[in-house]
Design a protein around this motif. Structure first.
Motif, short mmCIF file in Angstrom:
data_model
loop_
_atom_site.label_atom_id
_atom_site.label_comp_id
_atom_site.label_asym_id
_atom_site.label_seq_id
_atom_site.Cartn_x
_atom_site.Cartn_y
_atom_site.Cartn_z
N TYR A 140 -5.17 -1.02 -11.36
CA TYR A 140 -6.30 -0.19 -10.96
C TYR A 140 -5.84 1.21 -10.57
CZ TYR A 140 -9.90 -3.83 -11.06
OH TYR A 140 -10.81 -4.78 -11.47
N VAL A 141 -4.70 1.31 -9.89
CA VAL A 141 -4.18 2.63 -9.53
C VAL A 141 -3.77 3.40 -10.77
CG1 VAL A 141 -2.26 3.83 -8.39
CG2 VAL A 141 -3.45 1.99 -7.20
N TYR A 170 -3.49 8.49 -3.15
CA TYR A 170 -3.97 7.11 -3.17
C TYR A 170 -5.27 6.99 -2.38
CZ TYR A 170 -4.11 2.08 -2.26
OH TYR A 170 -4.50 0.76 -2.15
N ASP A 171 -5.35 7.66 -1.23
CA ASP A 171 -6.53 7.56 -0.39
C ASP A 171 -7.74 8.24 -1.02
OD1 ASP A 171 -5.29 6.08 1.72
OD2 ASP A 171 -4.29 7.92 2.35
N ALA A 227 -14.01 4.19 -10.36
CA ALA A 227 -13.67 2.77 -10.28
C ALA A 227 -14.61 1.92 -11.12
CB ALA A 227 -13.71 2.32 -8.81
N GLN A 251 -9.50 6.22 -3.74
CA GLN A 251 -10.42 5.18 -3.27
C GLN A 251 -11.81 5.73 -2.98
OE1 GLN A 251 -8.70 2.36 -3.63
NE2 GLN A 251 -6.95 3.73 -3.96
N LYS A 252 -11.96 7.06 -2.92
CA LYS A 252 -13.24 7.68 -2.59
C LYS A 252 -14.02 8.10 -3.84
CE LYS A 252 -11.36 9.47 1.77
NZ LYS A 252 -11.04 10.69 2.56
N ALA A 262 0.83 -1.20 0.00
CA ALA A 262 0.00 0.00 0.00
C ALA A 262 0.87 1.26 0.00
CB ALA A 262 -0.93 -0.01 1.21
N ARG A 299 0.89 4.13 -2.80
CA ARG A 299 0.70 5.54 -2.43
C ARG A 299 1.78 6.42 -3.08
NH1 ARG A 299 -1.23 3.24 2.38
NH2 ARG A 299 -3.28 4.07 2.96
#
Length: 533
Positions: A479-480, A352-353, A362, A356-357, A156, A160
């Motif tokens: 995915y990132v 990165y965080d 996605a 995810q929101k 992770a 990041r």
């Protein structure tokens, strides 16, 4: 002498009437006609009830190769309708048994290594490209250790650290490209070409390291192209042939491996401590279970494998994402609004965080992978006779098994209106999602093939990254990478299909990896005039 005279006399008359070329051509045509007739009679009269039905074909050896190669999915669905989920077709002389549906995926992708393997299928193609003693040119236990090294390197924290690097590369590309001049309000660009360049730049800067990225502005780009030609379909049969593209492939492989070795040597001689999360540092410090440090040459070859294997899927998928968005400006505007609502009106740099929101972002990636899986066929060599549950069939050692997970993700009983690209399909309660109970159950089941716990996933109808022991370990990075690229394009551009263009381009199946047919040109427009950071 009597029999010789019977044959020689009409042959002499024939040669006296026609030229030798005509006689040879007639002989070849007669032989071909006889072979075709014999092949047809064999299919009609000789059938083995313990083997799957054979797809009818006229020409021996060629079989269904051409039909399959032009459009694999059309071929699969057509055969499924005629023969069911399990059938065999001739692919360049090899009996290839296809097993469709979630049961077929599980049967092949979850098969035991003693019963079938991937090495015998893919090693002739990949070893000249990647190099020796890695991936499919080593025992499976060693491959599992190599996958563990890479998987554990994609922590992770590493992911990041990649987000700002990928963001910077995308912004730099747009800022410096002549395709996107700040003096113009709008323009056009060839999506597959641009995304191939952006994905290689972003992957090399994040995964490969600063030194490797710097070389893509000079020598590495040409080497990469020559090495990439090693994946030509003809190399499934003739990887050793002294063809021009194979000579260039071999030269590029040696030069690229030496480049990595030089970088490794320079890092070691400088006594540098690990100062970044790139994969090169991770592999340089990896040790096999028997205590042997990974040799530098194997590190070099693994880095080439990472570069080559991941590039095609990311390049293709990112291109499909933009092409799909160009036909759905409403979705692109929704994505922009999602960023404004979640990240704030000033659109701060992505992390990165915060990535995810962004659920709709996605879902755009997920829906694109559902329809446009980068790999349409996954093959395994049968090494032990394999009975197929629920059927009278046993797959013999002479067969190759083929799984096509993309078929299940385009089947209406799993995904209603499967040909419709609709990211909101993945919304909770959406009627387009279907029940898909198998997806949840499969993702919950974990198994360790030797490189850490992973989702077993073989019974899921959605398998864009494969499943089983050979499931793609770069899934999290993909995915990132795709997410960051999508975020930057959404906040920078509005995309439209060219005037008069309806629908979307077709798929090019001419290589190992599916990709959009090129050129695929769309129109862009700045969201903010002259935006150049």
């Amino acid at each position: 002498m009597g029999l010789f005279a019977v044959i020689a006399e009409p042959l002499q008359i024939l040669l006296g009437t026609y030229s030798i070329g005509v006689v040879i051509a007639a002989g070849l045509l007669s032989f071909l006609a006889f072979a075709v007739i014999l092949n047809v009679l064999r299919q009609l009269l000789v059938k083995n009830p313990t083997e799957p039905p054979l797809v009818f074909h006229w020409v021996p050896f060629i079989g269904s190769t051409i039909t399959y190669g032009i459009d694999p999915y059309k071929f699969f669905f057509s055969c499924q309708e005629k023969y069911g989920d399990v059938f065999t077709f001739i692919l360049l002389g090899k009996k290839t048994t296809v097993c469709l549906g979630v049961k077929g995926n599980d049967f092949i992708l979850n098969g035991k290594h003693k019963d079938l393997n991937a090495e015998e299928i893919y090693s002739p193609l990949t070893t000249p490209v990647f190099g020796k003693h890695v991936v499919y040119d080593c025992p499976n236990t060693k491959l599992m250790e190599q996958k563990k090294f890479v998987k554990f390197g994609l922590t992770a924290d590493a992911l990041r650290s990649y987000v700002p690097l990928i963001t910077s590369e995308v912004q730099s590309y747009i800022r410096n490209s002549t395709l996107f001049p700040s003096s113009r309000r709008s323009g056009t660009f060839d999506v597959p070409k641009v995304m191939a360049e952006i994905t290689i730049f972003t992957a090399s800067r994040s995964l490969q390291g600063r030194e490797v990225r710097s070389k893509f502005d000079s020598s590495f780009a040409d080497l990469y192209h020559d090495l990439d030609m090693g994946f030509s379909p003809i190399n499934f049969m003739l990887p050793w042939a002294p063809l021009p593209h194979n000579r260039k492939r071999d030269h590029a492989q040696q030069k690229m491996a030496q480049t990595y070795l030089d970088i490794i040597k320079a890092r070691r001689e400088a006594g540098k401590q690990r100062d970044s999360a790139d994969m090169l540092w991770n592999l340089m410090q990896s040790v096999y279970k028997d205590g042997t440090p990974v040799p530098d040459i194997e590190v070099a070859h693994m880095m080439i494998a990472l570069l080559m294997a991941g590039q095609h899927s990311s390049s293709s998928t990112s291109a499909w994402i933009l092409l799909r968005l160009s036909t759905r400006p409403d979705i692109m505007d929704e994505l922009y609004q999602e960023q404004l609502e979640v990240l704030g009106p000033d659109l701060p740099p992505l992390t990165y965080d915060t990535l995810q929101k962004l659920p709709l972002h996605a879902q755009v990636v997920k829906e694109t992978l559902r329809i446009h899986a980068p790999i349409h066929s996954i093959m395994r060599k049968v090494t032990f006779p394999m009975p197929v549950d629920g059927t009278p069939y046993t797959i013999p050692l002479t067969h190759v098994l083929l799984a096509a997970p993309g078929v299940t993700s385009q089947t209406p009983n799993h995904f209603p209106k499967p040909s419709l690209w609709e990211p909101h399909r993945w919304d909770d309660g959406s009627p387009l999602l279907g029940t898909n109970k198998e997806t949840v159950e499969a993702e919950e089941e974990k198994i360790d093939f030797g490189y850490g716990l992973v989702s077993k996933g073989t019974t899921s109808p959605y398998l864009p990254f494969g499943a089983g022991r050979h499931r793609c370990i770069g899934e999290a990075f993909a995915y990132v990478q795709l997410g960051v690229i999508l975020v930057e394009f959404v906040r920078t551009f509005r995309l439209r299909a060219l005037n008069g263009k309806d629908g979307i381009v077709g798929t090019d199946y001419s290589s190992l990896f599916s990709r959009p047919l090129a050129p695929a040109v769309v129109q862009w427009e700045w969201r903010q005039r002259g935006q150049k950071w």
